[in-house]
Design an enzyme around this catalytic site. Structure first.
Site, PDB file in Angstrom:
ATOM      1  N   CYS A  89      14.200   7.241  -4.512  1.00 32.00           N
ATOM      2  CA  CYS A  89      12.447   7.909  -4.193  1.00 32.00           C
ATOM      3  C   CYS A  89      13.289   9.185  -3.191  1.00 32.00           C
ATOM      4  O   CYS A  89      11.837   9.967  -3.014  1.00 32.00           O
ATOM      5  CB  CYS A  89      12.476   6.829  -2.783  1.00 32.00           C
ATOM      6  SG  CYS A  89      12.242   5.339  -3.448  1.00 32.00           S
ATOM      7  N   HIS A 339       2.723   7.516  -3.408  1.00 31.11           N
ATOM      8  CA  HIS A 339       3.853   7.460  -2.988  1.00 31.11           C
ATOM      9  C   HIS A 339       4.515   8.098  -5.151  1.00 31.11           C
ATOM     10  O   HIS A 339       4.463   7.192  -5.505  1.00 31.11           O
ATOM     11  CB  HIS A 339       5.101   6.257  -2.722  1.00 31.11           C
ATOM     12  CG  HIS A 339       6.377   6.500  -2.861  1.00 31.11           C
ATOM     13  ND1 HIS A 339       7.168   7.637  -3.179  1.00 31.11           N
ATOM     14  CD2 HIS A 339       7.235   5.829  -2.778  1.00 31.11           C
ATOM     15  CE1 HIS A 339       8.477   7.564  -3.514  1.00 31.11           C
ATOM     16  NE2 HIS A 339       8.717   6.072  -2.672  1.00 31.11           N
ATOM     17  N   CYS A 369      13.326   6.363   3.005  1.00 25.95           N
ATOM     18  CA  CYS A 369      13.846   5.502   2.549  1.00 25.95           C
ATOM     19  C   CYS A 369      14.940   5.706   0.894  1.00 25.95           C
ATOM     20  O   CYS A 369      13.664   5.840   0.568  1.00 25.95           O
ATOM     21  CB  CYS A 369      14.252   4.009   3.083  1.00 25.95           C
ATOM     22  SG  CYS A 369      12.216   3.804   1.757  1.00 25.95           S
TER      23      CYS A 369
END
Length: 384
Positions: A89, A339, A369
């Site tokens: 991510c 996202h 994260c």
């Protein structure tokens, strides 16, 4: 002392799965931001030393070094190379770090950093599940070293989110209220035009489409937990979506030579790891370490962008950092805005820069994260 400056930052709208960007080839999606970035900056594209893009699940149309193919798809100079990075991510935040580090080291003067992800075309975790046809149901299967260290512990972001909610004593209603606030802030930001300067429309995609104006605490309360007997529901998780973002990072020498005005300075960059089974807790120690290294306190930070992978991730970080919630994700986060994995880091940085300029703040901190129990931290200082 060498400096790395942010000269320009743009992004596409982030659109919901099967939305306006779903049919756009990832190379063209990335090309759109790259073309807009170079046009807005006024910098000669031939002066770019490298293009560093984040992308996750680099298979199919996202394979073959998407940084390079997106640059070429934009019609930009063939002599400029590109490289694709995967820190899950945090991939495009890491792309910004690599770009800044190249500039700070003196080995490059003009670097493009960004990311792209079409999650409508390539489903989340597609690269991991591809291994099933070769007898590996996940990336950890068959590794004796991994098994010796972590046993047969389930590696799951959903389990991690649930573990965090339990450990930090976060109730379902508290997490639902946070999720609702994310949507409310995002919708208000869109209505006020706060994202207009950073967005470069692409076809029918002109605004972010993930925020839900019809959501409510009552609707959230009807959702089943993601894990049996759990607290975390889909309403508390980031949305699957499509998008791209890019930033132009330049040295002090290049800024002078090209006659451009830097908008922000990279004040700090770092990355830290934590327990990969817990997976999503790394922003907590990573933020503490970044502040210690810079001599700043959390109160010195005017704005924070922390990725809302799940509501408990941010709420636990808030408890541990002592940050003012009024300075955190002021325009909403991933729960509302989505996202797009490999693009999110650059999207957050783009939004952080523009919001610092709009609000007049000085320091902005970004963290998120990442798979494997990792977290990048970037602190930027607005100039001018």
């Amino acid at each position: 002392m060498a400096e790395a400056y942010i000269v320009e930052a743009v992004r596409t709208p982030v659109t919901k799965r099967r939305g306006a960007l779903a049919g756009v080839h990832p190379a063209d999606l990335g090309a759109h931001t790259l073309s807009a970035l170079m046009t807005r900056s006024g910098v000669d594209p031939a002066a770019v030393d490298d293009v560093i893009f984040g992308c996750v699940d680099t298979i199919g149309p996202q394979a073959g070094d998407i940084a390079r193919t997106a640059w070429l798809a934009a019609g930009l100079p063939e002599e400029v190379p590109g490289v694709t990075v995967d820190r899950q991510c945090g991939s495009s935040q890491q792309a910004v770090h690599f770009a800044a580090q190249a500039v700070l080291s003196g080995t490059a003067d003009v670097v493009v950093a960004g990311g792209v992800q079409n999650m409508s075309a390539i489903p989340i975790s597609a690269a991991m599940t591809t291994g099933e046809q070769f007898g590996f149901p996940d990336p950890f299967s068959g590794s004796e070293g991994w098994r010796r260290r972590y046993g047969d512990a389930e590696i799951s972001q959903f389990r991690s989110a649930e573990m965090i909610a339990r450990r930090w004593d976060l109730g379902r209603e508290e997490m639902e209220a946070f999720a609702l606030r994310s949507h409310q802030r995002a919708l208000a930001a869109i209505a006020e035009g706060r994202f207009d300067r950073e967005i470069v429309p692409l076809g029918e995609a002109t605004v972010d489409t993930c925020p839900r104006p019809d959501t409510s605490l009552e609707k959230m309360a009807t959702l089943a937990p993601l894990t049996e007997g759990g607290l975390v529901t889909a309403a508390m998780a980031s949305q699957i979506c499509d998008g791209s973002a890019a930033l132009l990072i330049m040295s002090e020498r290049a800024v002078r030579e090209h006659g451009v005005t830097p908008r922000a300075r990279i004040h700090h960059l770092s990355v830290r790891g934590a327990d990969p089974v817990w997976m999503l807790t790394a922003p907590i120690p990573a933020t503490a370490r970044a502040l210690a290294r810079t001599g700043l306190s959390i109160d010195d930070i005017d704005l924070v962008e922390i990725n809302e992978a799940f509501a408990p991730v941010v709420l636990a970080w808030l408890k541990e950092s002592g940050a003012d919630p009024g300075r955190v994700n002021v325009n909403g986060g991933g729960i509302a805005l989505g996202h797009p994995l490999g693009a999110t880091g650059a999207r957050l940085m783009t939004t952080l820069l523009h919001e610092l300029e709009r609000s007049g703040g000085r320091y902005g901190l970004q963290t998120m994260c990442e798979g494997g129990g990792q977290a990048n931290v970037t602190i930027i200082e607005r100039l001018g």
